[in-house]
Enzyme design. Structure first.
Site, PDB file in Angstrom:
ATOM      1  N   ASP A 199       0.951  -1.159   0.039  1.00  0.00           N
ATOM      2  CA  ASP A 199      -0.099  -0.027   0.053  1.00  0.00           C
ATOM      3  C   ASP A 199       0.931   1.140   0.068  1.00  0.00           C
ATOM      4  O   ASP A 199       1.908   1.428   0.601  1.00  0.00           O
ATOM      5  CB  ASP A 199      -0.662  -0.111   1.231  1.00  0.00           C
ATOM      6  CG  ASP A 199      -1.962   0.891   1.113  1.00  0.00           C
ATOM      7  OD1 ASP A 199      -3.290   0.565   1.050  1.00  0.00           O
ATOM      8  OD2 ASP A 199      -1.942   2.467   0.974  1.00  0.00           O
ATOM      9  N   ASN A 202     -12.663  -3.167   2.659  1.00  0.00           N
ATOM     10  CA  ASN A 202     -13.722  -2.342   2.913  1.00  0.00           C
ATOM     11  C   ASN A 202     -14.540  -2.160   1.608  1.00  0.00           C
ATOM     12  O   ASN A 202     -14.132  -2.323   0.531  1.00  0.00           O
ATOM     13  CB  ASN A 202     -13.055  -0.827   3.005  1.00  0.00           C
ATOM     14  CG  ASN A 202     -12.150  -0.750   4.223  1.00  0.00           C
ATOM     15  OD1 ASN A 202     -12.283  -1.345   5.228  1.00  0.00           O
ATOM     16  ND2 ASN A 202     -10.979   0.006   4.064  1.00  0.00           N
ATOM     17  N   GLY A 253     -15.396   2.990   4.182  1.00  0.00           N
ATOM     18  CA  GLY A 253     -13.873   3.356   3.809  1.00  0.00           C
ATOM     19  C   GLY A 253     -13.356   2.781   2.482  1.00  0.00           C
ATOM     20  O   GLY A 253     -12.127   3.111   2.444  1.00  0.00           O
ATOM     21  N   SER A 283     -12.102   3.429  -0.933  1.00  0.00           N
ATOM     22  CA  SER A 283     -11.910   4.519  -1.864  1.00  0.00           C
ATOM     23  C   SER A 283     -11.601   4.285  -3.131  1.00  0.00           C
ATOM     24  O   SER A 283     -11.564   4.936  -4.290  1.00  0.00           O
ATOM     25  CB  SER A 283     -10.885   5.521  -1.522  1.00  0.00           C
ATOM     26  OG  SER A 283      -9.588   4.696  -1.278  1.00  0.00           O
ATOM     27  N   HIS A 302     -10.152  -5.324  -3.432  1.00  0.00           N
ATOM     28  CA  HIS A 302      -8.915  -5.254  -2.784  1.00  0.00           C
ATOM     29  C   HIS A 302      -8.939  -5.710  -1.399  1.00  0.00           C
ATOM     30  O   HIS A 302      -9.792  -5.354  -0.655  1.00  0.00           O
ATOM     31  CB  HIS A 302      -8.029  -4.138  -2.822  1.00  0.00           C
ATOM     32  CG  HIS A 302      -8.687  -2.812  -2.513  1.00  0.00           C
ATOM     33  ND1 HIS A 302      -9.679  -1.978  -3.196  1.00  0.00           N
ATOM     34  CD2 HIS A 302      -8.420  -2.222  -1.222  1.00  0.00           C
ATOM     35  CE1 HIS A 302     -10.125  -1.068  -2.434  1.00  0.00           C
ATOM     36  NE2 HIS A 302      -9.330  -1.136  -1.221  1.00  0.00           N
ATOM     37  N   HIS A 327      -6.963  -5.837   2.252  1.00  0.00           N
ATOM     38  CA  HIS A 327      -5.780  -5.471   2.675  1.00  0.00           C
ATOM     39  C   HIS A 327      -5.200  -6.453   3.873  1.00  0.00           C
ATOM     40  O   HIS A 327      -6.144  -6.788   4.807  1.00  0.00           O
ATOM     41  CB  HIS A 327      -6.443  -4.241   3.734  1.00  0.00           C
ATOM     42  CG  HIS A 327      -6.634  -2.902   3.140  1.00  0.00           C
ATOM     43  ND1 HIS A 327      -6.028  -1.926   3.025  1.00  0.00           N
ATOM     44  CD2 HIS A 327      -8.072  -2.767   2.528  1.00  0.00           C
ATOM     45  CE1 HIS A 327      -6.993  -0.914   2.331  1.00  0.00           C
ATOM     46  NE2 HIS A 327      -8.000  -1.486   2.203  1.00  0.00           N
TER      47      HIS A 327
END
Ligand code: 5GP
Ligand code: ZN
Length: 120
Positions: free
Chosen positions: A33, A93, A99, A101, A106, A108
């Site tokens: 990230d 998310n 959250g 964006s 994806h 995390h």
């Protein structure tokens, strides 16, 4: 916002935007990230564009299984496979209010520090 033509993660898959790739499979890609929130913060994405994890589950469950397997491999490579190694968190998310964006699915992979519960 889910248009593959303007999608930043599709551009990473296509090599138009550079990324630090740490692992890959035929169908998924894992890279660090840009704005890490933990000592380990790796994003795991499908090569194909899907808006979020639910959309991916409906459209291509095998690709979701591949993504999760790649996330587990990244966690193991980072020394975060299980509780004895500190563990990790895999977060999807989903929706701007939660959250999200970037509207290309994806996960995390987060670890390397204590993880609070409930998340903020
Ligand atoms: P979200 O907020 O959608 O769950 O997560 C998107 C993540 O993508 C954020 O953690 C953000 O730092 C990361 N990100 C956004 N643009 C880029 C980029 O161009 N390269 C990389 N490596 N990460 C990015
Ligand atoms: Zn995309």
């Amino acid at each position: 916002m889910a248009d593959p033509e303007s999608c930043v993660f599709c551009k990473i898959v296509g090599g138009e935007i550079p990324a630090i790739v740490v692992a890959e499979s035929d169908r998924a890609l894992a890279f660090r990230d840009l704005n890490p929130q933990a000592p380990t913060h790796v994003l795991v994405i499908t090569r194909d564009h899907h808006t979020d994890v639910g959309a991916l589950a409906r459209a291509d469950p095998a690709a979701l299984a591949d993504l999760v397997a790649l996330a587990a491999r990244v966690a193991a490579d980072e020394g975060l496979a299980d509780a004895s190694a500190g563990g990790h968190r895999l977060v999807f998310n989903t929706g701007a209010g939660a959250g999200q964006s970037v509207f290309h699915v994806h996960g995390h992979v987060l670890g390397g520090r204590p993880m609070r519960w409930p998340p903020g």
